[in-house]
Design a protein around this motif. Structure first.
Motif, PDB file in Angstrom:
ATOM      1  N   LEU A 136      -6.046  11.355  -1.546  1.00 10.66           N
ATOM      2  CA  LEU A 136      -4.888  10.695  -0.957  1.00 10.66           C
ATOM      3  C   LEU A 136      -4.194   9.892  -2.044  1.00 10.66           C
ATOM      4  O   LEU A 136      -4.835   9.253  -2.879  1.00 10.66           O
ATOM      5  N   TYR A 166      -1.896  13.140   6.205  1.00 13.01           N
ATOM      6  CA  TYR A 166      -1.277  12.324   5.136  1.00 13.01           C
ATOM      7  C   TYR A 166      -0.702  13.221   4.041  1.00 13.01           C
ATOM      8  O   TYR A 166       0.396  12.999   3.557  1.00 13.01           O
ATOM      9  N   TYR A 208      -5.317   1.859   3.951  1.00 12.45           N
ATOM     10  CA  TYR A 208      -4.314   2.262   4.945  1.00 12.45           C
ATOM     11  C   TYR A 208      -4.384   1.363   6.182  1.00 12.45           C
ATOM     12  O   TYR A 208      -3.373   1.108   6.823  1.00 12.45           O
ATOM     13  N   ASN A 260      -1.485   6.914  -2.359  1.00 12.35           N
ATOM     14  CA  ASN A 260      -0.856   5.884  -1.530  1.00 12.35           C
ATOM     15  C   ASN A 260       0.240   5.208  -2.339  1.00 12.35           C
ATOM     16  O   ASN A 260      -0.044   4.457  -3.271  1.00 12.35           O
ATOM     17  N   GLN A 316      -2.257  -1.498   5.827  1.00  9.08           N
ATOM     18  CA  GLN A 316      -0.816  -1.196   5.868  1.00  9.08           C
ATOM     19  C   GLN A 316      -0.341  -0.839   7.272  1.00  9.08           C
ATOM     20  O   GLN A 316       0.845  -0.628   7.491  1.00  9.08           O
ATOM     21  N   HIS A 317      -1.280  -0.737   8.208  1.00 12.16           N
ATOM     22  CA  HIS A 317      -0.918  -0.257   9.544  1.00 12.16           C
ATOM     23  C   HIS A 317      -0.637  -1.454  10.457  1.00 12.16           C
ATOM     24  O   HIS A 317      -1.459  -2.377  10.547  1.00 12.16           O
ATOM     25  N   GLU A 332       3.156  13.810   2.930  1.00 14.11           N
ATOM     26  CA  GLU A 332       3.572  13.573   1.535  1.00 14.11           C
ATOM     27  C   GLU A 332       4.395  14.771   1.025  1.00 14.11           C
ATOM     28  O   GLU A 332       5.431  14.596   0.369  1.00 14.11           O
ATOM     29  N   ALA A 376     -10.119   4.259   1.424  1.00 17.86           N
ATOM     30  CA  ALA A 376      -8.852   4.737   2.006  1.00 17.86           C
ATOM     31  C   ALA A 376      -8.631   4.106   3.376  1.00 17.86           C
ATOM     32  O   ALA A 376      -7.532   3.646   3.697  1.00 17.86           O
ATOM     33  N   ASN A 377      -9.698   4.046   4.177  1.00 12.95           N
ATOM     34  CA  ASN A 377      -9.552   3.446   5.510  1.00 12.95           C
ATOM     35  C   ASN A 377      -9.149   1.976   5.415  1.00 12.95           C
ATOM     36  O   ASN A 377      -8.315   1.502   6.195  1.00 12.95           O
ATOM     37  N   VAL A 429      -8.368   8.812   8.796  1.00  9.63           N
ATOM     38  CA  VAL A 429      -8.149   7.572   8.048  1.00  9.63           C
ATOM     39  C   VAL A 429      -7.226   6.742   8.950  1.00  9.63           C
ATOM     40  O   VAL A 429      -6.086   7.138   9.206  1.00  9.63           O
TER      41      VAL A 429
END
Ligand code: G1P
Length: 297
Positions: free
Chosen positions: A134, A39, A274, A136, A277-278, A43, A270-271, A31
């Motif tokens: 996942l 991930y 995230y 988030n 957010q990257h 966590e 998810a990809n 991801v």
């Protein structure tokens, strides 16, 4: 009692993401720039876990390799002064956290997989994390799992993470009966019953179990007595339903967003989430999504 251990069952075959998962474990699918399993391990570490127990099977060695050191690669990155990349592969888990693996010799269900870790858990309370799922929390300092661990340590009541799902999806999940009282986001409320994959017309609610659990050590003896349940498998849900005959079990309502990376659409979402957010991908991806949306208007 402090919660120090996490059990992560990684023995699933990944049939919902074939052919991608034919030769690599589904937990190793990336991801953005990290495999899904990283991930969930991060966590767990953020929630204070010190010992991670992977319940694995043949064909899944890449997961163990990912958390091991890689001597040649590290030497090469050091020689080329690629310090940021070197740190990214060396510090996946801090030195005080250990990762061990044990095998599940037969695919007899989630409850059976968790029970395979019984002697390693050794009667302590522990966390179970389902690696397809996942969670988030968008970079918040406290993640949902952390809050569940704190609640368990304060009250001693097992914590089961739940989230609301559409009525026509209840048959895909464990469903909690909280007597008509839904917990607030980030809060816990007593569970009266738990049922695995009910039919829509028999479901006690739409509060679905979302793949995070904080459980007392005694759940292992209930799992040892476990009989095949839904789908002919030994279900963790059934052991927790038996536990709540003996002591309080609480539903914790998640605050974060969740993605099921064990299926195609969840993995794609998810990809995107995230990726947005990257720091390396956020701007470019946002522009691309906007352009696509305009094209399809
Ligand atoms: C498992 C659990 C179920 C839970 C679900 C999602 O089911 O048995 O109770 O709701 O994960 O976390 P599976 O998706 O493996 O069939």
């Amino acid at each position: 009692m402090k919660v120090r251990k996490a059990v992560i069952p990684v023995a699933g075959l990944g049939t919902r993401v074939l052919p991608a998962s034919k030769a690599i474990p589904k937990e190793m699918m990336p991801v953005v720039d990290k495999p899904v399993i990283q991930y969930v391990v991060e966590e767990a570490v953020a929630a204070g876990i010190k010992e991670i127990i992977l319940v694995t099977r043949t064909g899944k060695l890449a997961i163990e390799d990912h958390f091991d050191s890689h001597y040649e690669l590290e030497a090469e990155l050091a020689r080329k002064n690629k310090t940021a990349l070197l740190a990214a592969i060396q510090n996946i888990v801090p030195p005080e956290v250990s990762i061990i693996s044990i095998r599940q010799p037969e695919a007899k269900g989630l409850g059976h997989a968790v029970h395979c870790a019984a002697s390693t858990v050794g009667g302590e309370p522990f966390v179970v994390i389902l690696p397809d799922v996942l969670v988030n929390n968008g970079g918040d300092k406290t993640n949902d799992l952390m809050r569940m661990v704190v609640e368990f340590e304060n009250t001693g009541a097992a914590q089961i993470m739940v989230g609301e799902v559409p009525d026509d999806k209840v048959q895909l999940y464990g469903i909690a009966d909280c007597g008509g009282v839904a917990p607030e986001f980030g809060e816990s409320t007593a569970i009266k019953g738990l049922v695995e994959k009910p039919r829509q017309d028999e479901s006690p609610s739409n509060l679905a179990v979302i793949g995070r659990y904080v459980l007392p050590g005694k759940i292992m003896s209930l799992l040892a007595d476990g009989k095949p349940g839904a789908g002919g498998e030994i279900q963790l849900t059934d052991a927790i339903d038996a536990l709540l005959e003996m002591e309080p079990v609480e539903a914790y309502k998640m605050m974060g967003d969740t993605y099921d990376c064990g299926e195609k659409l969840g993995y794609l979402k998810a990809n995107l989430a995230y990726g947005l957010q990257h720091s390396e991908t956020a701007n470019g991806l946002r522009q691309f999504i906007n352009a696509l949306a305009n094209e399809h208007e």
